[in-house]
Motif scaffolding. Structure first.
Motif, short mmCIF file in Angstrom:
data_model
loop_
_atom_site.label_atom_id
_atom_site.label_comp_id
_atom_site.label_asym_id
_atom_site.label_seq_id
_atom_site.Cartn_x
_atom_site.Cartn_y
_atom_site.Cartn_z
N ASP A 130 25.56 34.47 -25.05
CA ASP A 130 25.09 34.37 -26.43
C ASP A 130 23.58 34.10 -26.45
O ASP A 130 23.13 33.06 -25.96
CB ASP A 130 25.84 33.23 -27.12
CG ASP A 130 25.55 33.18 -28.61
OD1 ASP A 130 24.56 33.82 -29.06
OD2 ASP A 130 26.31 32.50 -29.32
N LYS B 231 30.49 49.94 -38.91
CA LYS B 231 30.94 48.63 -39.40
C LYS B 231 29.74 47.70 -39.56
O LYS B 231 28.90 47.60 -38.66
CB LYS B 231 31.96 48.04 -38.43
CG LYS B 231 32.48 46.66 -38.83
CD LYS B 231 31.88 45.55 -38.01
CE LYS B 231 32.20 44.16 -38.54
NZ LYS B 231 31.66 43.08 -37.71
N GLY C 45 28.86 40.34 -41.41
CA GLY C 45 28.46 39.47 -42.52
C GLY C 45 26.96 39.36 -42.75
O GLY C 45 26.49 39.47 -43.89
N ARG D 191 21.81 33.00 -28.55
CA ARG D 191 21.46 31.76 -29.25
C ARG D 191 21.46 30.56 -28.31
O ARG D 191 20.92 29.52 -28.64
CB ARG D 191 22.48 31.46 -30.36
CG ARG D 191 22.37 32.42 -31.51
CD ARG D 191 23.41 32.10 -32.55
NE ARG D 191 23.74 33.33 -33.24
CZ ARG D 191 23.90 33.44 -34.54
NH1 ARG D 191 23.78 32.40 -35.30
NH2 ARG D 191 24.19 34.61 -35.07
N THR E 157 25.44 44.68 -36.16
CA THR E 157 25.51 43.23 -36.27
C THR E 157 24.11 42.63 -36.25
O THR E 157 23.11 43.36 -36.44
CB THR E 157 26.44 42.67 -35.17
OG1 THR E 157 26.53 41.25 -35.31
CG2 THR E 157 25.96 43.00 -33.77
N ASP E 158 24.01 41.31 -36.04
CA ASP E 158 22.70 40.66 -36.10
C ASP E 158 22.05 40.50 -34.73
O ASP E 158 21.03 39.84 -34.60
CB ASP E 158 22.81 39.30 -36.81
CG ASP E 158 23.83 38.38 -36.18
OD1 ASP E 158 24.41 38.74 -35.14
OD2 ASP E 158 24.06 37.28 -36.72
N TYR F 30 25.10 40.85 -24.87
CA TYR F 30 24.21 40.19 -23.92
C TYR F 30 25.02 39.51 -22.81
O TYR F 30 26.23 39.31 -22.94
CB TYR F 30 23.37 39.13 -24.64
CG TYR F 30 22.16 39.69 -25.35
CD1 TYR F 30 22.30 40.48 -26.49
CD2 TYR F 30 20.87 39.43 -24.90
CE1 TYR F 30 21.19 41.01 -27.14
CE2 TYR F 30 19.75 39.94 -25.55
CZ TYR F 30 19.91 40.72 -26.67
OH TYR F 30 18.82 41.22 -27.30
#
Ligand code: ADP
Ligand code: ASP
Ligand code: MG
Length: 412
Positions: free
Chosen positions: A183, A7, A10, A185, A174-175, A180
């Motif tokens: 997140d 899969k 985006g 980020r 995914t990116d 983790y």
């Protein structure tokens, strides 16, 4: 031939160049001897754009038309991916959900997959096709209308195909290069986990960690799908990514496995609600009928026969909630003085199966937030998680402080 499900989210198909890179990876698995079912998302940003069109056109939209619009992003990627593979001489064909068909319930915008017949695609594999590219996130209702599976639903499409086709593995590209501790980020101290238990992943996902859609984890757990999350930008290896697996397959783990957050929450309070048997049903029945996803609920102690009832829901459902409650009041089903909406809150949660056998985890969470001067508005707990609702402006700070307090940057 063995079947593999791959899969691509985006960002991983966000440009023609990225589709090409993903196609090369698929080509390598074909060369390894797999028939591959590829599930694709819409190119990054596309679904948000489509949702925006719908909301601007019709704020309280008809969910059937919402699905007709927002499902379309995946169709573009599926066709482009099939074309890219064909250009690389890999026999490939695209499928939209209804063509497979991915049969779902008729709960538009959050439909559940009920059945995926495998005969169509297997027949093509036996004729020499090597890759079936399927548009994720979408299906068809018993009434014959297009449905979508809720945001992030391509993950669920992928796991459902892996279960239906008894795939050897379901790889979610995914990116980020795995799951983790929180997140990445939000804090650079977030640590990649080699393995995570289904139960923990399920909680993290349902509490906001959008790396996997909750339903995909549920399905993987139920059908024992070998589920791996890995980066579409790094070179693959056998150790790459994170394996989502049964608790027994994990040797060492921290008491708290991870911290999750959900930014777009709202807190609604009904003041001076009549305190009588059936009042909760009278409030939450109409909310459920209106499709409001109520999460935390607190009822205050009664004072002179009335009470305050507080609940949380996603911020974009507040208007619908207000409308449903106003209608119930109009119909004399409930009475209340005021409806106060606080749309500036976020939910932060800690998750870990270790909590079952360790006392004091919640207390440590509360103390950590106190030390940062963060006020807790609502608390809920379950066997393996504690969630708090706080002011949204403190969300990042809370996640970072909890990550530090539970030393999640260090392996067990
Ligand atoms: P895709 O488009 O590939 O489906 P998503 O954006 O849905 O990707 O999910 C990947 C994102 O999930 C990451 O970029 C990351 O910011 C976020 N995320 C949230 N929590 C976690 C976590 N615990 N581990 C990894 N990623 C996480
Ligand atoms: N494109 C859909 C979304 O953005 C589904 C997905 O990417 O999983 O929610
Ligand atoms: Mg996603």
């Amino acid at each position: 031939m063995p079947i593999l499900v791959m899969k691509f989210g985006g960002t991983s198909v966000g440009s023609l160049d990225r589709i090409h890179r993903a196609a090369k990876r698929i080509g390598r698995e074909v060369a390894n001897g797999y028939d591959v079912i590829v599930i694709v998302s819409a190119m990054s940003g596309e679904t948000n754009k489509l949702v925006g069109y719908v909301e601007e056109t019709s704020p309280l939209f008809d969910a059937r038309e919402y699905d007709a619009v927002v499902s379309s992003g995946e169709n573009v990627t599926a066709g482009l991916m099939a074309l890219t593979l064909q250009e690389m001489d890999v026999p490939a064909r695209s499928w939209q959900g209804w063509q497979v068909p991915v049969r779902t319930t008729s709960a538009h915008a959050s439909a559940r997959i009920e059945e995926i017949p495998s005969d169509n695609i297997l027949a093509k594999f036996s004729e020499g096709m090597r890759v079936a590219v399927v548009a994720g996130f979408q299906g068809i209702s018993p009434e014959g209308r297009i449905t979508t599976l809720g945001r992030g639903g391509s993950d669920t499409t992928a796991v459902a195909f892996a279960a239906a086709f008894e795939a050897e593995r379901c790889d979610i590209y995914t990116d980020v290069d795995g799951v983790y501790t929180t997140d990445p980020r939000i804090t650079a101290k977030a640590r990649k986990l080699d393995r995570i238990a289904f139960e923990e992943m399920l909680e993290l996902a349902s509490l906001g960690a959008k790396v996997l859609q909750t339903r995909s984890v549920e399905l993987a757990m139920r059908y024992n799908v070998k589920l791996r999350v890995l980066s579409s930008f790094e070179e693959p290896s056998d150790e790459a990514g994170t394996l989502v697996c049964a608790e027994e397959d994990i040797v060492e783990s921290n008491v708290v496995a991870g911290v999750a957050y959900s930014r777009e929450e709202a807190k609604l309070t009904l003041t001076h609600v009549e305190d009588r048997p059936g009042i909760a049903a009278a409030i939450f029945g109409p909310l459920a009928d209106a499709g409001v996803n109520v999460d935390m609920i607190v009822q205050n102690i009664s004072d002179a026969g009335t009470t305050d009832m507080t609940f949380s829901c996603p911020v974009n459902e507040v208007k619908r909630a207000e409308k449903a409650l106003a209608a119930a009041r109009e119909a004399n089903e409930i009475g209340f003085a005021e409806l106060i909406a606080d749309t500036e809150v976020a939910k932060v949660s800690i998750v870990g199966i270790g909590m079952r056998s360790h006392a004091g985890v919640a207390a440590k969470m509360f103390k950590t937030l106190r030390d940062e001067g963060i006020n807790i508005k609502v608390i809920t707990t379950s066997e393996i998680k504690v969630s708090v609702l706080i002011d949204r402006k403190y969300m990042e700070l809370a996640v970072q402080a909890l990550h530090d307090a539970f030393e999640l940057d260090k392996a067990a």
